[in-house]
Design an enzyme around this catalytic site. Structure first.
Site, short mmCIF file in Angstrom:
data_model
loop_
_atom_site.label_atom_id
_atom_site.label_comp_id
_atom_site.label_asym_id
_atom_site.label_seq_id
_atom_site.Cartn_x
_atom_site.Cartn_y
_atom_site.Cartn_z
N LYS A 12 0.83 -1.22 0.00
CA LYS A 12 0.00 0.00 0.00
C LYS A 12 0.86 1.26 0.00
O LYS A 12 0.51 2.25 -0.64
CB LYS A 12 -0.96 0.00 1.20
CG LYS A 12 -2.15 -0.93 1.01
CD LYS A 12 -3.15 -0.35 0.06
CE LYS A 12 -4.10 -1.25 -0.68
NZ LYS A 12 -4.47 -2.53 -0.26
N LYS A 31 -5.90 -13.90 -12.17
CA LYS A 31 -7.25 -14.27 -11.74
C LYS A 31 -8.25 -13.17 -12.03
O LYS A 31 -7.87 -12.02 -12.28
CB LYS A 31 -7.23 -14.61 -10.24
CG LYS A 31 -6.76 -13.49 -9.34
CD LYS A 31 -6.90 -13.88 -7.89
CE LYS A 31 -6.71 -12.66 -7.00
NZ LYS A 31 -6.92 -12.94 -5.59
N LYS A 44 -11.61 -7.11 -10.08
CA LYS A 44 -12.09 -5.82 -10.57
C LYS A 44 -10.93 -4.87 -10.83
O LYS A 44 -11.04 -3.97 -11.64
CB LYS A 44 -13.07 -5.21 -9.57
CG LYS A 44 -12.50 -5.10 -8.18
CD LYS A 44 -13.54 -4.78 -7.15
CE LYS A 44 -12.95 -4.88 -5.76
NZ LYS A 44 -13.50 -5.95 -4.95
#
Ligand code: TRP
Length: 331
Positions: A111, A194, A197
């Site tokens: 992050k 995979k 979104k």
């Protein structure tokens, strides 16, 4: 019977990967276990501090969970921020969560790279909030994917540390819920990796997708020039569309195209047309239920209220006991 907890961040609609990866298993788990499924809206603020439509996003996931078959009578289906006891446990756990171990967490390091201008304390303490979600119900099982294993390990560390510091045997050690062979990997449509979104436009098929969108996305799926030798191994992108066909089409359809591939007669255009129609057949009942539930405001509110009450019952008990253990007393 196990106490199971799982959370999902409200950052997008549910797709086939969510369904085959976890949701389908949640639906069968709710008959056997004491399940808490919640929407992690507090967590979403660590990456999206000023969401456009937080309430709408939360509502959408709740509706999609219901449409997929989670039963609010069997499970406790709730919204994290409806249970502020979670944030109190988060506070207690933060007192005994060390900066060093939080900084070493892989998801935190990722992050920092992704949002260098917003390395906030919530991001650093994401694992303690997740531990609070799990420990608040004194859960024994957490159905998580590989990417959440470190967070679960940290949850055990925080729970064990609490027990040791206050000399109690209060929090059980939550373990990953293993679905065994049930876990089916769902690839995306753009050739590798995979379904997700965040993997790019058109990579995921959502449960709420309209038939026209599904056709468009599937027809754009990455393929290649086709096999040149009989029984040739399939490259990743081709394996992916076969894998998708395996989960939504009949075995006969799958065999038909597999045979065509093995004899070098495959026409990907035909295969993708068939795949799109089978995906539409598969997702249509979901889409229709999503629409019906979305329009039933009263029902959605009732479900949310019921979940809040059930979750708070368990959470308030834990907080009462934790306060007592730490040494807070009523005047
Ligand atoms: N961190 C999880 C994810 O990104 C979401 C989550 C939050 C969660 N709290 C949880 C998952 C508690 C399981 C249990 O997928």
């Amino acid at each position: 019977m196990e106490t199971v907890v799982s959370g999902i961040r409200p950052t997008g609609n549910l797709h086939l990967g969510n369904y085959f990866g976890a949701l389908r298993n949640f639906i069968s788990m709710q008959n056997e276990h004491n399940c808490y499924f919640f929407i992690a809206d507090y967590h979403s603020l660590t990456t999206h501090p000023t969401p456009q439509d937080l309430h709408g996003n939360v509502r959408q996931i709740l509706v999609e969970y219901l449409a997929a078959g989670l039963d609010p009578e069997k499970s406790t289906l709730y919204i994290q921020s409806d249970v502020p006891e979670v944030s109190e446990l988060y506070l207690f756990l933060n007192m005994n969560a060390y900066i060093g171990e939080l900084e070493r967490c892989t998801s935190f390091k990722d992050k920092i790279r992704q949002q260098p201008n917003n390395v906030n304390a919530g991001l650093l303490t994401y694992p303690t909030l997740m531990a609070a979600d799990i420990l608040i119900h004194r859960a024994t099982k957490v159905p998580v994917g590989k990417d959440q294993e470190q967070h679960l390990e940290m949850t055990r560390t925080f729970g064990n540390r609490f027990n040791r510091l206050y000399n109690v045997d209060y929090f059980p050690e939550p373990q990953a819920f293993n679905f065994g062979q049930e876990l089916v990997k769902i690839p995306g449509l753009n050739g590798s990796g995979k379904m997700g979104k965040s993997e790019g436009e058109g990579n995921a098929i959502f449960l709420a997708d309209e038939p026209g969108d599904i056709r468009k996305k599937v027809m754009k799926a990455v393929t290649d020039a086709g096999p040149t030798e009989p029984n040739q191994a399939k490259p990743e992108a081709i394996q992916n569309i076969f894998q998708l066909m395996k989960v939504v089409s009949t075995p006969e359809t799958f065999e038909y195209f597999d045979e065509k591939y093995n004899t070098c007669q495959i026409r990907y255009g035909d295969m993708k047309k068939q795949l799109a129609e089978d995906m539409i057949l598969f997702t249509t009942p979901f889409r229709e239920r999503i629409k019906a539930i979305l329009s039933d405001e009263e029902y959605v509110s009732k479900v949310a209220r019921m979940g809040k009450n059930k979750a708070q019952e368990s959470a308030a008990k834990t907080i009462r006991e934790v306060r007592e253990i730490v040494g807070f007393k009523k005047f």
